[in-house]
Design a protein around this motif. Structure first.
Motif, PDB file in Angstrom:
ATOM      1  N   PRO A 313       1.149  -1.301   0.079  1.00  0.00           N
ATOM      2  CA  PRO A 313      -0.031  -0.211  -0.366  1.00  0.00           C
ATOM      3  C   PRO A 313       0.841   0.914  -0.023  1.00  0.00           C
ATOM      4  CG  PRO A 313       0.305  -1.153   2.216  1.00  0.00           C
ATOM      5  CD  PRO A 313       0.646  -1.426   1.454  1.00  0.00           C
ATOM      6  N   SER A 314       1.413   1.543  -1.715  1.00  0.00           N
ATOM      7  CA  SER A 314       2.893   2.798  -1.127  1.00  0.00           C
ATOM      8  C   SER A 314       1.532   4.105  -0.976  1.00  0.00           C
ATOM      9  CB  SER A 314       3.166   2.561  -2.433  1.00  0.00           C
ATOM     10  OG  SER A 314       1.998   2.535  -3.630  1.00  0.00           O
ATOM     11  N   LYS A 315       0.423   3.651  -0.957  1.00  0.00           N
ATOM     12  CA  LYS A 315      -0.026   5.706  -0.699  1.00  0.00           C
ATOM     13  C   LYS A 315       0.696   5.917   0.577  1.00  0.00           C
ATOM     14  CE  LYS A 315      -2.523   6.273  -4.977  1.00  0.00           C
ATOM     15  NZ  LYS A 315      -4.092   6.607  -5.470  1.00  0.00           N
ATOM     16  N   VAL A 316       0.309   4.818   1.208  1.00  0.00           N
ATOM     17  CA  VAL A 316       0.158   4.737   2.702  1.00  0.00           C
ATOM     18  C   VAL A 316       1.608   4.196   3.450  1.00  0.00           C
ATOM     19  CG1 VAL A 316      -0.631   3.835   4.907  1.00  0.00           C
ATOM     20  CG2 VAL A 316      -2.002   3.811   2.908  1.00  0.00           C
ATOM     21  N   LEU A 317       2.313   3.382   2.403  1.00  0.00           N
ATOM     22  CA  LEU A 317       3.391   3.480   2.780  1.00  0.00           C
ATOM     23  C   LEU A 317       4.248   4.747   3.250  1.00  0.00           C
ATOM     24  CD1 LEU A 317       4.353  -0.055   2.835  1.00  0.00           C
ATOM     25  CD2 LEU A 317       3.330   0.546   4.930  1.00  0.00           C
TER      26      LEU A 317
END
Length: 505
Positions: A313-317
């Motif tokens: 979940p790149s948008k979060v991490l």
């Protein structure tokens, strides 16, 4: 007999002739402890795996030369989030956990000699502000009413429910919040709101400081976050008998009574998954299977170390990480009557301080200092005539700075500022010392880059970029803790456990 009755309700998943479902919790921080209690109450056979040899995560303590220090969180609000766990289990919270309301909550010190007493009575607090600054009692009380209103409009939407389930937006509370969106200061920064409200720069600095409660910058965090003041000033702050460590200790003892098994010094090395569910964790080469898995681990490390096979979940991490802390745990061979449990010594230049932390990844030479002294209320936390000083400044997270240089420089500057403010010579009084910096926070607690609070609030929509309390890929994987919704702090971490377990079945 397997079932428990609380009132007239038989808890699910546990009845005569049926084996209990198994749940594994990764991490024994306060959220993991809360989740383990809630899962046990639901009837699950719960096992908790913790890499450290102690429970509580950051909410732990240590003794140094006869002085006891709470090592992490030091401000306690919303005690009902703790006592609720005991009530769910049919226990009397007072048998496990006692606390008192603080009055005053804080003592505030400015370099020009201004002092403000943060009384728990909001009227008295406002009067103290009016006596010592250019702002009126009425301005302060109106502001506190405003942040109370923001809480009423946002608490049920942004804190009590998941933001990642569409059905949670189909209720009258959400509709009310949407219709009153203009009232929650979402499109102004905390600093912009506070500058428009107060005439005295001291009060702007005073209320901007609350951004650091989740490691954020008041010059970029949305004005909605001024709601943090409501929880401390309007609702009150508390101190547990025995110090902050007693929060995690009491919940741990409750979990053990409910049959939760704890495995300390057992680092989870891998999470094994099938196409749509978690099958097992691997600990020291051995598989541990369960029906349900709950992670209290920093989601950055969870995905990068234990779940590399999952969709990242790149948008979060990849959101900007929160700030961190540099803490000197000092045993002081003297008692200072002008100090209380919580104390703030403000920096001369607020803008320079935040610019150093969030833009330059450094620490200015005149930082705001927080001093927590639990021995003011907890006998035994320091030898007679002495005090245990948890002395902290806000610092950036770890991006490879020369921390040894920063620590040495900051120690010198902190001592000089304390001496100026209190008219003392503090260094000869330091008879015990320990230090925690972002490197240690990362290593000890697996907090990515030493960022204490996960992602920081760097935009109007930051609340939506916290990890959800459930996995969209694996149907039996859930998340709690300070790096997931609704956020960091003791009450919000416990709330994350409530939301996550509430989604089970």
């Amino acid at each position: 007999m397997c079932g428990r009755f609380f009132g007239s309700t038989l808890q699910p998943n546990c009845s005569v002739g049926m084996s209990k479902k198994k749940a594994i919790v990764i991490g024994a921080g306060i959220a993991g402890l809360g989740a383990s209690v809630r899962l046990a109450v639901k009837g699950y056979d719960v096992s908790v795996y913790e890499k450290n040899d102690f429970f509580g995560g950051k909410l732990t303590s240590r003794n140094v030369n006869g002085f006891r220090f709470d090592y992490g969180p030091s401000i306690f609000t919303m005690p009902q989030n703790v006592t609720e766990l005991f009530e769910l289990a049919g226990k009397n919270p007072a048998d496990y956990f006692e606390y008192t309301r603080l009055d005053p909550i804080f003592h505030y010190f400015y370099e020009d000699g201004t002092r403000i007493k943060g009384c728990s009575d909001t009227t008295k607090f406002a009067e103290s502000v009016a006596e010592n600054t250019l702002d009126s009692k009425e301005t302060v009380l109106k502001y506190l009413d405003k942040v109370k209103e923001i809480n009423e409009l946002t608490e049920d939407v942004f804190i009590n429910r998941s933001l990642h389930k569409f059905k949670n937006f189909l209720n009258k509370e959400t509709v009310k919040g949407v219709l009153n969106f203009g009232k929650i200061d979402a499109f102004n920064t905390m600093n912009e709101v506070n500058e428009k409200t107060f005439d005295d720069p001291k009060m702007v600095q005073f209320f901007n400081r609350y951004a650091t409660y989740n490691g954020s910058n008041p010059y970029e965090a949305p004005g909605t976050l001024n709601v943090i003041q409501h929880y401390e000033i309007n609702r009150g702050a508390y101190l547990p008998k025995g110090g902050m460590q007693q929060i995690s200790r009491s919940v741990y003892e409750l979990a053990v009574e409910l049959g939760v098994e704890f495995h300390f010094g057992k680092k989870v090395d891998k999470i094994e998954t099938s196409k749509s569910k978690v099958e097992a964790i691997v600990v020291e080469g051995e598989r541990r299977e369960a029906d349900l898995f709950m992670s209290n681990m920093d989601v950055y490390y969870l995905y990068n170390q234990l779940l590399p096979q999952a969709k990242r979940p790149s948008k979060v991490l990849d959101q900007p990480k929160s700030g961190s802390a540099l803490v000197f745990y000092w045993g002081i061979n003297k008692s200072f009557d002008e100090l209380t449990v919580h104390n703030i010594l403000f920096a001369k230049n607020m803008e320079t301080e935040y610019e150093a932390i969030f833009e330059k990844n450094n620490v200015c030479n005149d930082p705001t200092i927080y001093i927590n002294i639990t021995s003011k209320k907890c006998q035994g936390d320091a030898p007679e005539g002495g005090e245990n000083w948890f002395t902290m400044i806000n610092v950036p997270n770890n991006v490879g700075q020369d921390w040894d240089e920063i620590i040495a420089r900051s120690r010198k500057n902190i001592i000089a500022k304390i001496n100026r403010t209190l008219g003392t010579d503090i260094e000869p009084l330091i008879v015990a010392e320990d230090v925690m910096d972002p490197r240690g926070i990362d290593e000890r607690y697996l907090s990515a880059f030493g960022s204490i609070y996960g992602n920081r609030f760097s935009s109007n929509f930051s609340a939506f970029f916290r990890h959800p309390n459930f996995s969209k890929e694996f149907k039996n994987l859930y998340f709690c803790g300070g790096t997931v919704h609704p956020g960091s702090s003791i009450p919000l971490s416990l709330k994350s456990a409530e939301i996550a377990v509430g989604m089970v079945e």
